[in-house]
Design an enzyme around this catalytic site. Structure first.
Site, PDB file in Angstrom:
ATOM      1  N   ASN A  15       7.681   3.327   6.209  1.00  0.00           N
ATOM      2  CA  ASN A  15       6.762   4.380   6.630  1.00  0.00           C
ATOM      3  C   ASN A  15       7.141   4.830   8.046  1.00  0.00           C
ATOM      4  O   ASN A  15       7.156   4.017   8.973  1.00  0.00           O
ATOM      5  CB  ASN A  15       5.320   3.841   6.611  1.00  0.00           C
ATOM      6  CG  ASN A  15       4.285   4.889   6.968  1.00  0.00           C
ATOM      7  OD1 ASN A  15       4.432   5.590   7.960  1.00  0.00           O
ATOM      8  ND2 ASN A  15       3.248   4.993   6.163  1.00  0.00           N
ATOM      9  N   HIS A  51       2.543   9.642   5.684  1.00  0.00           N
ATOM     10  CA  HIS A  51       1.116   9.911   5.478  1.00  0.00           C
ATOM     11  C   HIS A  51       0.757  11.132   6.337  1.00  0.00           C
ATOM     12  O   HIS A  51       0.308  10.983   7.469  1.00  0.00           O
ATOM     13  CB  HIS A  51       0.282   8.704   5.897  1.00  0.00           C
ATOM     14  CG  HIS A  51      -1.142   8.787   5.453  1.00  0.00           C
ATOM     15  ND1 HIS A  51      -1.883   7.669   5.132  1.00  0.00           N
ATOM     16  CD2 HIS A  51      -1.984   9.849   5.293  1.00  0.00           C
ATOM     17  CE1 HIS A  51      -3.109   8.037   4.791  1.00  0.00           C
ATOM     18  NE2 HIS A  51      -3.184   9.349   4.884  1.00  0.00           N
ATOM     19  N   HIS A  58       0.643  12.555  13.469  1.00  0.00           N
ATOM     20  CA  HIS A  58       2.019  12.068  13.471  1.00  0.00           C
ATOM     21  C   HIS A  58       2.863  12.906  12.497  1.00  0.00           C
ATOM     22  O   HIS A  58       3.407  13.939  12.909  1.00  0.00           O
ATOM     23  CB  HIS A  58       2.144  10.548  13.205  1.00  0.00           C
ATOM     24  CG  HIS A  58       1.225   9.967  12.170  1.00  0.00           C
ATOM     25  ND1 HIS A  58       1.126  10.451  10.887  1.00  0.00           N
ATOM     26  CD2 HIS A  58       0.367   8.913  12.236  1.00  0.00           C
ATOM     27  CE1 HIS A  58       0.259   9.707  10.213  1.00  0.00           C
ATOM     28  NE2 HIS A  58      -0.221   8.779  11.005  1.00  0.00           N
ATOM     29  N   GLU A  82       1.662   9.755   1.007  1.00  0.00           N
ATOM     30  CA  GLU A  82       0.308   9.217   0.964  1.00  0.00           C
ATOM     31  C   GLU A  82      -0.682  10.252   1.491  1.00  0.00           C
ATOM     32  O   GLU A  82      -0.329  11.099   2.323  1.00  0.00           O
ATOM     33  CB  GLU A  82       0.192   7.983   1.855  1.00  0.00           C
ATOM     34  CG  GLU A  82       1.121   6.858   1.488  1.00  0.00           C
ATOM     35  CD  GLU A  82       0.950   5.681   2.414  1.00  0.00           C
ATOM     36  OE1 GLU A  82       0.670   5.864   3.598  1.00  0.00           O
ATOM     37  OE2 GLU A  82       1.103   4.543   1.916  1.00  0.00           O
ATOM     38  N   HIS A 204      -0.032  -2.230   4.478  1.00  0.00           N
ATOM     39  CA  HIS A 204      -0.874  -2.140   5.686  1.00  0.00           C
ATOM     40  C   HIS A 204      -0.838  -3.449   6.479  1.00  0.00           C
ATOM     41  O   HIS A 204      -1.280  -4.496   6.015  1.00  0.00           O
ATOM     42  CB  HIS A 204      -2.314  -1.718   5.425  1.00  0.00           C
ATOM     43  CG  HIS A 204      -2.910  -1.045   6.626  1.00  0.00           C
ATOM     44  ND1 HIS A 204      -2.954   0.328   6.789  1.00  0.00           N
ATOM     45  CD2 HIS A 204      -3.429  -1.575   7.767  1.00  0.00           C
ATOM     46  CE1 HIS A 204      -3.508   0.607   7.966  1.00  0.00           C
ATOM     47  NE2 HIS A 204      -3.796  -0.519   8.576  1.00  0.00           N
ATOM     48  N   HIS A 228       4.055   0.393  10.726  1.00  0.00           N
ATOM     49  CA  HIS A 228       3.739   0.070  12.129  1.00  0.00           C
ATOM     50  C   HIS A 228       4.579  -1.087  12.673  1.00  0.00           C
ATOM     51  O   HIS A 228       5.276  -0.955  13.683  1.00  0.00           O
ATOM     52  CB  HIS A 228       2.248  -0.251  12.269  1.00  0.00           C
ATOM     53  CG  HIS A 228       1.781  -0.241  13.679  1.00  0.00           C
ATOM     54  ND1 HIS A 228       1.255   0.876  14.301  1.00  0.00           N
ATOM     55  CD2 HIS A 228       1.805  -1.227  14.618  1.00  0.00           C
ATOM     56  CE1 HIS A 228       0.964   0.569  15.556  1.00  0.00           C
ATOM     57  NE2 HIS A 228       1.270  -0.690  15.775  1.00  0.00           N
TER      58      HIS A 228
HETATM   59  C1  DXP Z   1      -2.313   3.830   3.632  1.00  0.00           C
HETATM   60  C2  DXP Z   1      -1.854   2.915   4.705  1.00  0.00           C
HETATM   61  O1  DXP Z   1      -2.274   1.805   4.811  1.00  0.00           O
HETATM   62  C3  DXP Z   1      -0.828   3.376   5.610  1.00  0.00           C
HETATM   63  O2  DXP Z   1       0.219   3.799   4.871  1.00  0.00           O
HETATM   64  C4  DXP Z   1      -1.233   4.537   6.445  1.00  0.00           C
HETATM   65  O3  DXP Z   1      -0.215   5.500   6.396  1.00  0.00           O
HETATM   66  C5  DXP Z   1      -1.372   4.129   7.861  1.00  0.00           C
HETATM   67  O4  DXP Z   1      -1.715   5.298   8.561  1.00  0.00           O
HETATM   68  P1  DXP Z   1      -1.400   5.376  10.135  1.00  0.00           P
HETATM   69  O5  DXP Z   1       0.092   5.220  10.286  1.00  0.00           O
HETATM   70  O6  DXP Z   1      -1.946   6.739  10.508  1.00  0.00           O
HETATM   71  O7  DXP Z   1      -2.153   4.229  10.760  1.00  0.00           O
HETATM   72  N1  LIG Z   2       0.896   2.001   2.698  1.00  0.00           N
HETATM   73  C1  LIG Z   2       1.152   1.216   3.878  1.00  0.00           C
HETATM   74  C2  LIG Z   2       2.149   1.913   4.742  1.00  0.00           C
HETATM   75  O1  LIG Z   2       2.784   2.875   4.321  1.00  0.00           O
HETATM   76  C3  LIG Z   2       2.400   1.427   6.113  1.00  0.00           C
HETATM   77  O2  LIG Z   2       1.318   0.735   6.651  1.00  0.00           O
HETATM   78  P1  LIG Z   2       1.599   0.022   8.063  1.00  0.00           P
HETATM   79  O3  LIG Z   2       2.752  -0.918   7.862  1.00  0.00           O
HETATM   80  O4  LIG Z   2       1.926   1.106   9.049  1.00  0.00           O
HETATM   81  O5  LIG Z   2       0.319  -0.712   8.381  1.00  0.00           O
END
Ligand code: DXP
Ligand SMILES: NCC(=O)COP(=O)(O)O
Length: 260
Positions: A15, A51, A58, A82, A204, A228
């Site tokens: 992500n 997302h 972002h 997403e 997540h 993240h």
């Molecule tokens: C759905 C999920 O848990 C994550 O993929 C989401 O994209 C996190 O969003 P942020 O990066 O805006 O925290």
């Molecule tokens: N669906 C979870 C995702 O795409 C990333 O979540 P995170 O690792 O940023 O908490």
């Protein structure tokens, strides 16, 4: 594609939301989101997740279209978009037709994703949107809390997969007793999802520390989407070394599961 009976190695979808978050703090276009995605794919990531939240904090629309163009040069790698299908997600699905859409019940101003859908309460408004995605050839994953009793309802809505929201597990990971308790929840939810005919994704707050325990305990996770923590690691190690480190976590868990 591997046979449906042989256990499949979990796919890693990176992500890149947080690359866009940093990029948006100046009008310079760096760090590049598409460059980050390209380097992650070159390192072996199986896909890219974004997302595009309505407030554009972002990932923005141009990122979605630029990443879709990049991924067309990577056959076999997946694009996972997403979002909340009652907000802006469906416009992206209709125009980009990614391999996967992950429906997330976030409000427009939500700090981050922190819960799954309520089923069967949300079913009536989700079902036509799921059907539209499937008519477009887009796999649908529903972002869900690890509640075994909700999995049959997820399947009844027409979803192909559920994505188990893993923050409660990640928050408990440092305490062995709490970790074991959470893992039992996720294991039961995954087993119920499989029994209902769903595949299972997860995401997540997964990271290099907690990923292995999760994959060794929760059966048949088709894909983890990680952003993240992975991007934070990449600030220290670089994208390539970081993706390879996460892939090694997945491989070790898979080989451990095979031996057990
Ligand atoms: C759905 C999920 O848990 C994550 O993929 C989401 O994209 C996190 O969003 P942020 O990066 O805006 O925290
Ligand atoms: N669906 C979870 C995702 O795409 C990333 O979540 P995170 O690792 O940023 O908490």
């Amino acid at each position: 594609m591997p046979s449906s009976t042989a256990p499949q190695r979990t796919a890693l979808s990176v992500n890149v939301n947080k690359v866009a978050l940093l990029r948006n703090t100046r009008h310079l276009g760096i760090p590049s989101v598409t460059r980050a995605a390209q380097l992650c794919l070159q390192a072996g990531a199986h896909g890219i997740t974004v997302h595009p939240r309505p407030d554009g904090r972002h990932i923005r629309a141009h990122d979605v279209y630029e990443l879709a163009a990049l991924l067309r040069d990577w056959p076999g790698r997946e694009f996972n978009i997403e979002g909340n299908p009652t907000q802006n997600l469906m416009d992206f699905i209709r125009s980009v037709r990614p391999q996967q859409a992950t429906f997330v019940p976030d409000s427009e101003d939500q700090f981050t994703s922190d819960h799954g859908w309520s089923l069967p309460q949300d079913a009536a408004r989700l079902a036509p949107l799921v059907a539209e995605c499937r008519d477009l050839g887009v796999r649908v994953s529903l972002f869900m809390d690890p509640v075994p009793q909700a999995m049959a309802a997820a399947r009844a809505v027409g979803a192909d997969r559920v994505e188990l929201y893993t923050e409660p597990y990640a928050a408990a990971w440092h305490d062995p007793a709490a970790r074991a308790q959470q893992l039992a929840r996720y294991r039961a939810a995954a087993e119920a999802a499989h029994a209902a005919g769903l595949q299972v994704n997860a995401g997540h707050d997964l990271n290099r520390d907690n990923l292995g325990d999760f994959l060794r305990t929760v059966p048949g996770v088709a894909e983890v989407s990680i952003g993240h923590a992975l991007i934070a690691d990449a600030l220290e190690l670089g994208y390539s070394a970081t993706v390879q480190a996460y892939l090694r976590c997945i491989d070790a868990a898979f080989e451990g599961a095979e031996k057990s």
